[in-house]
Design an enzyme around this catalytic site. Structure first.
Site, PDB file in Angstrom:
ATOM      1  N   LYS A  14       0.624   1.486 -12.387  1.00 19.93           N
ATOM      2  CA  LYS A  14      -0.025   1.629 -11.058  1.00 19.93           C
ATOM      3  C   LYS A  14      -0.689   2.935 -10.440  1.00 19.93           C
ATOM      4  O   LYS A  14      -0.158   3.140 -10.503  1.00 19.93           O
ATOM      5  CB  LYS A  14      -0.752   0.176 -10.334  1.00 19.93           C
ATOM      6  CG  LYS A  14      -2.191   0.336  -9.566  1.00 19.93           C
ATOM      7  CD  LYS A  14      -2.231  -1.145  -8.645  1.00 19.93           C
ATOM      8  CE  LYS A  14      -1.335  -0.201  -7.534  1.00 19.93           C
ATOM      9  NZ  LYS A  14      -1.869  -1.427  -6.389  1.00 19.93           N
ATOM     10  N   LYS A  19       7.842  -3.477  -3.831  1.00 19.97           N
ATOM     11  CA  LYS A  19       7.679  -2.003  -2.217  1.00 19.97           C
ATOM     12  C   LYS A  19       9.018  -2.708  -1.501  1.00 19.97           C
ATOM     13  O   LYS A  19       9.173  -1.549  -1.057  1.00 19.97           O
ATOM     14  CB  LYS A  19       6.566  -2.258  -1.547  1.00 19.97           C
ATOM     15  CG  LYS A  19       5.715  -2.653  -2.221  1.00 19.97           C
ATOM     16  CD  LYS A  19       4.182  -1.659  -2.105  1.00 19.97           C
ATOM     17  CE  LYS A  19       2.957  -1.619  -2.721  1.00 19.97           C
ATOM     18  NZ  LYS A  19       1.436  -0.822  -1.268  1.00 19.97           N
ATOM     19  N   LYS A  60      -2.473   5.409  -4.468  1.00 21.83           N
ATOM     20  CA  LYS A  60      -2.111   6.303  -3.479  1.00 21.83           C
ATOM     21  C   LYS A  60      -0.844   6.642  -3.016  1.00 21.83           C
ATOM     22  O   LYS A  60      -1.003   7.832  -2.770  1.00 21.83           O
ATOM     23  CB  LYS A  60      -2.894   5.727  -2.572  1.00 21.83           C
ATOM     24  CG  LYS A  60      -3.205   4.751  -1.948  1.00 21.83           C
ATOM     25  CD  LYS A  60      -4.410   4.337  -0.778  1.00 21.83           C
ATOM     26  CE  LYS A  60      -5.074   2.910  -0.985  1.00 21.83           C
ATOM     27  NZ  LYS A  60      -4.336   1.829  -0.841  1.00 21.83           N
TER      28      LYS A  60
HETATM   29  P1  ATP Z   1      -0.868   1.048  -3.151  1.00 16.43           P
HETATM   30  O1  ATP Z   1      -1.923   1.736  -4.218  1.00 16.43           O
HETATM   31  O2  ATP Z   1      -0.594   1.991  -1.783  1.00 16.43           O
HETATM   32  O3  ATP Z   1      -0.107   0.355  -3.846  1.00 16.43           O
HETATM   33  P2  ATP Z   1      -3.496   0.330  -3.314  1.00 16.43           P
HETATM   34  O4  ATP Z   1      -4.584   0.903  -3.918  1.00 16.43           O
HETATM   35  O5  ATP Z   1      -2.996  -1.361  -4.270  1.00 16.43           O
HETATM   36  O6  ATP Z   1      -2.253   0.230  -2.440  1.00 16.43           O
HETATM   37  P3  ATP Z   1      -5.330  -1.049  -1.331  1.00 16.43           P
HETATM   38  O7  ATP Z   1      -5.998   0.010  -1.453  1.00 16.43           O
HETATM   39  O8  ATP Z   1      -5.662  -2.321  -0.480  1.00 16.43           O
HETATM   40  O9  ATP Z   1      -3.667  -1.577  -2.094  1.00 16.43           O
HETATM   41  O10 ATP Z   1      -6.293  -1.418  -2.720  1.00 16.43           O
HETATM   42  C1  ATP Z   1      -7.850  -2.015  -2.101  1.00 16.43           C
HETATM   43  C2  ATP Z   1      -8.284  -2.949  -3.317  1.00 16.43           C
HETATM   44  O11 ATP Z   1      -8.163  -2.167  -4.975  1.00 16.43           O
HETATM   45  C3  ATP Z   1      -7.361  -3.863  -4.043  1.00 16.43           C
HETATM   46  O12 ATP Z   1      -8.456  -5.389  -4.498  1.00 16.43           O
HETATM   47  C4  ATP Z   1      -7.066  -3.525  -5.228  1.00 16.43           C
HETATM   48  O13 ATP Z   1      -6.140  -4.586  -6.003  1.00 16.43           O
HETATM   49  C5  ATP Z   1      -7.634  -2.199  -6.180  1.00 16.43           C
HETATM   50  N1  ATP Z   1      -6.462  -1.496  -6.534  1.00 16.43           N
HETATM   51  C6  ATP Z   1      -5.787  -0.414  -6.026  1.00 16.43           C
HETATM   52  N2  ATP Z   1      -4.984   0.122  -7.228  1.00 16.43           N
HETATM   53  C7  ATP Z   1      -5.543  -0.010  -8.116  1.00 16.43           C
HETATM   54  C8  ATP Z   1      -6.051   0.276  -9.415  1.00 16.43           C
HETATM   55  N3  ATP Z   1      -5.406   1.126 -10.468  1.00 16.43           N
HETATM   56  N4  ATP Z   1      -6.850  -0.279 -10.751  1.00 16.43           N
HETATM   57  C9  ATP Z   1      -7.655  -1.425 -10.995  1.00 16.43           C
HETATM   58  N5  ATP Z   1      -7.781  -1.736  -9.002  1.00 16.43           N
HETATM   59  C10 ATP Z   1      -6.371  -1.273  -7.864  1.00 16.43           C
END
Ligand code: ATP
Ligand code: LTN
Length: 328
Positions: free
Chosen positions: A193, A111, A196
């Protein structure tokens, strides 16, 4: 009954990745574990958030928790900042964390790569706060997506270090990571990945996306020149990602789907994936629309904070006594 805890940091609208990697699993676990799920709103502000957007994202996230099937009668749902011991133990855990350890956190490195100026100290110590979130509740298991494994391992290391220094205080948590769907990839760039924070918006499906738009995103997902539906993450990352999405949502094993599509084209395959995703989103959105109009959100958070608070305050007291901070 073993205790399980997890959180989501809604810095934007929740995505299909969040749903498949995390949220959907919480729903499955609520009958088998004593489950605590929270909205990590303190984690959100480690990066500047427009207050109006943040308010909306937090509210939508709770409504989506409920819409996806989390039931406040069967688990405890709360907002992190409503339970003050999170911030307090967060500081105490920061004092247990070595800078060398925090420097090794891959998410922090990713990040902050190429950004020199506006990195907050909060983002740096975020894993210490996350450790506090987990350790406050003596969680045995922490279901997360692949990207969070390292943070849960740090929580475990800090718990162990604290127990060695001050005597048995914390349960050592274990991450729970599913085999399929732990890392849903971007539809426009399957080497990244699905996130959001995706700036183009094309690679990411949001749970509240218009259904037709979501289907269009699937139909224009990047694939390859092989021309045959196969599960091979290296050679066919785009198709493998669609297979994971479809299998996670329909429950049909990946091999079955691959078999059904032998001799058929990508267009037909994508169409079925789009239908499956569309149907799932429709179900979630129908429920979401009912919930946001009711008083269920407020009630859920009030009751959740009371329940979580009872455990958290007690634990914090114990920690502070052990450390010699509390004197009576
Ligand atoms: P950002 O997308 O901004 O990096 P994030 O989506 O990883 O943030 P959180 O919203 O806190 O952050 O993630 C919530 C949960 O969703 C966590 O357990 C994370 O590992 C899971 N997660 C997030 N994105 C994915 C993905 N693309 N595939 C599978 N699991 C995910
Ligand atoms: N860092 C997590 C969100 C989070 C979390 C937690 C997850 C904050 N505290 C405690 C599990 C347990 C993320 O997914 N971005």
């Amino acid at each position: 009954m073993k205790r399980m805890l997890s959180g989501i940091k809604p810095t934007g609208q929740l995505t299909l990745g969040n749903y498949i990697g995390a949220l959907r699993n919480f729903v499955r676990y609520q009958d088998d574990y004593e489950l605590y799920v929270f909205i990590a709103n303190l984690h959100c502000v480690t990066v500047y958030q427009d207050p109006k957007d943040l308010r909306k994202n937090l509210k939508d996230a709770i409504a989506l928790y409920l819409a996806c099937g989390l039931d406040p009668e069967r688990c405890t749902i709360f907002l992190q900042s409503d339970v003050l011991p999170h911030a307090q133990l967060g500081f105490l855990m920061t004092c247990q964390s070595y800078m060398g350890e925090l420097n090794r956190m891959t998410q922090f490195k990713e990040k902050t790569a190429n950004k020199e100026e506006s990195i907050t100290a909060g983002l740096y110590v975020y894993p210490s706060l996350m450790a506090a979130d987990i350790l406050l509740y003596d969680a045995d298991y922490v279901p997360v997506g692949d990207d969070q494994k390292q943070h849960v391992e740090l929580a475990r290391d800090l718990a162990q270090r604290f127990n060695n220094r001050y005597g048995e205080t914390f349960v050592l948590p274990e991450p729970v990571i599913q085999k399929v769907g732990a890392r849903i990839m971007s539809l426009s760039d399957p080497s990244k990945k699905m996130s959001k924070s995706d700036e183009t918006n094309k690679g990411c499906i949001y749970l509240l996306d218009d259904i037709n738009l979501a289907k269009k995103k699937i139909m224009s997902a990047v694939t390859d020149m092989v021309g045959c539906v196969n599960y091979n993450k290296e050679l066919q990352p785009g198709i493998s990602n669609l297979l994971e999405i479809m299998s996670s949502l329909s429950g049909e094993p990946i091999e079955h789907i691959v078999e059904r599509y032998q001799g058929k084209g990508y267009g037909e395959f994508k169409k079925e994936v789009a239908e499956v995703v569309g149907a799932e989103l429709q179900k979630i959105q129908d429920r979401y629309n009912e919930i946001v109009r009711s008083d269920l959100l407020e009630r859920t958070l009030r009751e959740g904070a009371e329940k979580a608070g009872r455990i958290a305050y007690k634990k914090l007291k114990k920690v502070q006594k052990r450390m010699g901070i509390d004197i009576f």
